[in-house]
Design a protein around this motif. Structure first.
Motif, PDB file in Angstrom:
ATOM      1  N   ARG A  91      23.907  45.000  39.750  1.00  0.00           N
ATOM      2  CA  ARG A  91      25.433  45.533  38.987  1.00  0.00           C
ATOM      3  C   ARG A  91      26.227  46.186  40.087  1.00  0.00           C
ATOM      4  NH1 ARG A  91      26.912  46.014  33.831  1.00  0.00           N
ATOM      5  NH2 ARG A  91      28.731  47.359  33.651  1.00  0.00           N
ATOM      6  N   ARG A 111      42.079  46.005  36.271  1.00  0.00           N
ATOM      7  CA  ARG A 111      41.757  46.243  34.865  1.00  0.00           C
ATOM      8  C   ARG A 111      41.571  47.612  34.541  1.00  0.00           C
ATOM      9  NH1 ARG A 111      40.028  40.752  33.347  1.00  0.00           N
ATOM     10  NH2 ARG A 111      39.850  39.526  35.351  1.00  0.00           N
ATOM     11  N   ASP A 131      37.551  50.431  30.746  1.00  0.00           N
ATOM     12  CA  ASP A 131      36.976  49.763  29.693  1.00  0.00           C
ATOM     13  C   ASP A 131      36.964  48.307  29.950  1.00  0.00           C
ATOM     14  OD1 ASP A 131      36.670  52.331  28.346  1.00  0.00           O
ATOM     15  OD2 ASP A 131      38.151  51.878  26.861  1.00  0.00           O
ATOM     16  N   ALA A 132      37.860  47.843  30.409  1.00  0.00           N
ATOM     17  CA  ALA A 132      37.985  46.310  30.427  1.00  0.00           C
ATOM     18  C   ALA A 132      37.059  45.820  31.590  1.00  0.00           C
ATOM     19  CB  ALA A 132      39.314  45.683  30.556  1.00  0.00           C
ATOM     20  N   ARG A 133      37.304  46.818  32.712  1.00  0.00           N
ATOM     21  CA  ARG A 133      36.524  46.352  33.843  1.00  0.00           C
ATOM     22  C   ARG A 133      35.270  46.575  33.679  1.00  0.00           C
ATOM     23  NH1 ARG A 133      39.385  49.663  37.846  1.00  0.00           N
ATOM     24  NH2 ARG A 133      38.495  51.288  36.467  1.00  0.00           N
ATOM     25  N   GLU A 134      34.573  47.585  32.685  1.00  0.00           N
ATOM     26  CA  GLU A 134      33.194  47.659  32.185  1.00  0.00           C
ATOM     27  C   GLU A 134      32.693  46.498  31.582  1.00  0.00           C
ATOM     28  OE1 GLU A 134      29.493  50.076  32.152  1.00  0.00           O
ATOM     29  OE2 GLU A 134      31.270  50.307  33.465  1.00  0.00           O
ATOM     30  N   ALA A 135      33.277  45.991  30.723  1.00  0.00           N
ATOM     31  CA  ALA A 135      33.091  44.785  29.789  1.00  0.00           C
ATOM     32  C   ALA A 135      32.883  43.510  30.635  1.00  0.00           C
ATOM     33  CB  ALA A 135      34.237  44.746  28.660  1.00  0.00           C
ATOM     34  N   VAL A 136      33.992  43.374  31.666  1.00  0.00           N
ATOM     35  CA  VAL A 136      34.038  42.164  32.363  1.00  0.00           C
ATOM     36  C   VAL A 136      32.814  42.423  33.763  1.00  0.00           C
ATOM     37  CG1 VAL A 136      35.146  41.252  34.347  1.00  0.00           C
ATOM     38  CG2 VAL A 136      36.450  41.509  32.286  1.00  0.00           C
ATOM     39  N   THR A 137      32.750  43.576  33.878  1.00  0.00           N
ATOM     40  CA  THR A 137      31.328  43.480  34.823  1.00  0.00           C
ATOM     41  C   THR A 137      29.949  43.253  34.135  1.00  0.00           C
ATOM     42  OG1 THR A 137      32.512  45.293  36.035  1.00  0.00           O
ATOM     43  CG2 THR A 137      30.205  45.323  36.170  1.00  0.00           C
ATOM     44  N   ASP A 138      30.008  43.808  32.740  1.00  0.00           N
ATOM     45  CA  ASP A 138      28.732  43.213  32.123  1.00  0.00           C
ATOM     46  C   ASP A 138      28.670  41.827  31.953  1.00  0.00           C
ATOM     47  OD1 ASP A 138      28.099  45.982  31.341  1.00  0.00           O
ATOM     48  OD2 ASP A 138      29.126  46.015  29.547  1.00  0.00           O
ATOM     49  N   LEU A 139      29.826  41.373  31.585  1.00  0.00           N
ATOM     50  CA  LEU A 139      29.835  39.723  31.618  1.00  0.00           C
ATOM     51  C   LEU A 139      29.449  39.123  32.827  1.00  0.00           C
ATOM     52  CD1 LEU A 139      32.911  39.176  29.177  1.00  0.00           C
ATOM     53  CD2 LEU A 139      30.397  38.958  28.506  1.00  0.00           C
ATOM     54  N   SER A 142      39.358  37.514  30.210  1.00  0.00           N
ATOM     55  CA  SER A 142      39.226  38.756  30.079  1.00  0.00           C
ATOM     56  C   SER A 142      40.454  39.743  30.463  1.00  0.00           C
ATOM     57  CB  SER A 142      38.072  39.315  30.850  1.00  0.00           C
ATOM     58  OG  SER A 142      36.773  38.801  30.508  1.00  0.00           O
TER      59      SER A 142
END
Length: 195
Positions: free
Chosen positions: A131, A145, A148-156, A195
């Protein structure tokens, strides 16, 4: 202190460091070849061309040796996975090089993590390292980003570059590396673009 004594002490320290490194290298190689992380100290000693007593003198116990070998492997992996930040092609090439070198061992560890706390500690650290690598490798694309968006994109991105994605493409689907890399780049591009 005279020069001869300093030289002898320096030579002894260098020799001890060399012996310690040989033992660690032998341990990592044995763990890579075996199905189990339950290495036998006599095997390590034989592989490193030292006595079991020497192994114990350097590491204290088999657990101490395993922890030191795991730490060395983490250092190797961290060094191997350094890439130019923001370079998707280099990131994917680097990732596949890494998985070609370590992937089979990592898959064995993941299969054993629920049954062995030492293995779980290694796999958990591996997840954190991956990660962190994603966050660093794609930092320019993530920076603008919202949190929240950064966290989501990092997950993906973690999913797109995961060991199991590599396994699915190269082992299960038997894709040539070039094609599998292209698929991962497509995933990354789609995640970063949409994203």
């Amino acid at each position: 202190m005279n020069a001869k004594r300093v030289y002898v002490q320096t030579a002894r320290a260098a020799s001890a460091a060399h012996t310690r490194q040989r033992i660690l290298d032998a341990t990592v190689e044995l763990v890579r070849r075996q199905v189990s992380v339950e290495i036998v100290l006599t095997d390590v000693a034989e592989s490193a061309a030292v006595s079991v007593q020497t192994v114990l003198r350097h590491f204290g116990s088999r657990d101490g040796l395993f922890e030191a070998a795991a730490a060395q492997a983490v250092e190797q992996v961290t060094a191997e996975r350094r890439i130019p930040v923001g370079d998707v092609d280099a990131a994917v090439r680097n990732l596949f090089d890494h998985y070609e070198r370590w992937g089979e061992l990592m898959l064995r560890f993941l299969a054993r993590e629920a049954h062995d706390p030492k293995v779980y500690a290694v796999t958990e650290q591996g997840r954190e390292l991956h990660r962190d690598w994603v966050s660093q490798a794609f930092a320019p694309m993530l920076a603008a980003r919202s949190p929240d968006a950064r966290e989501a994109v990092t997950d993906l991105l973690v999913i797109a570059t995961d060991l199991y994605t590599w396994k699915l493409l190269t082992r299960d689907r038997r894709m040539p590396r070039e094609q599998a890399e292209a698929r991962v780049r497509q995933l990354i591009t789609a995640i970063l673009g949409e994203s």
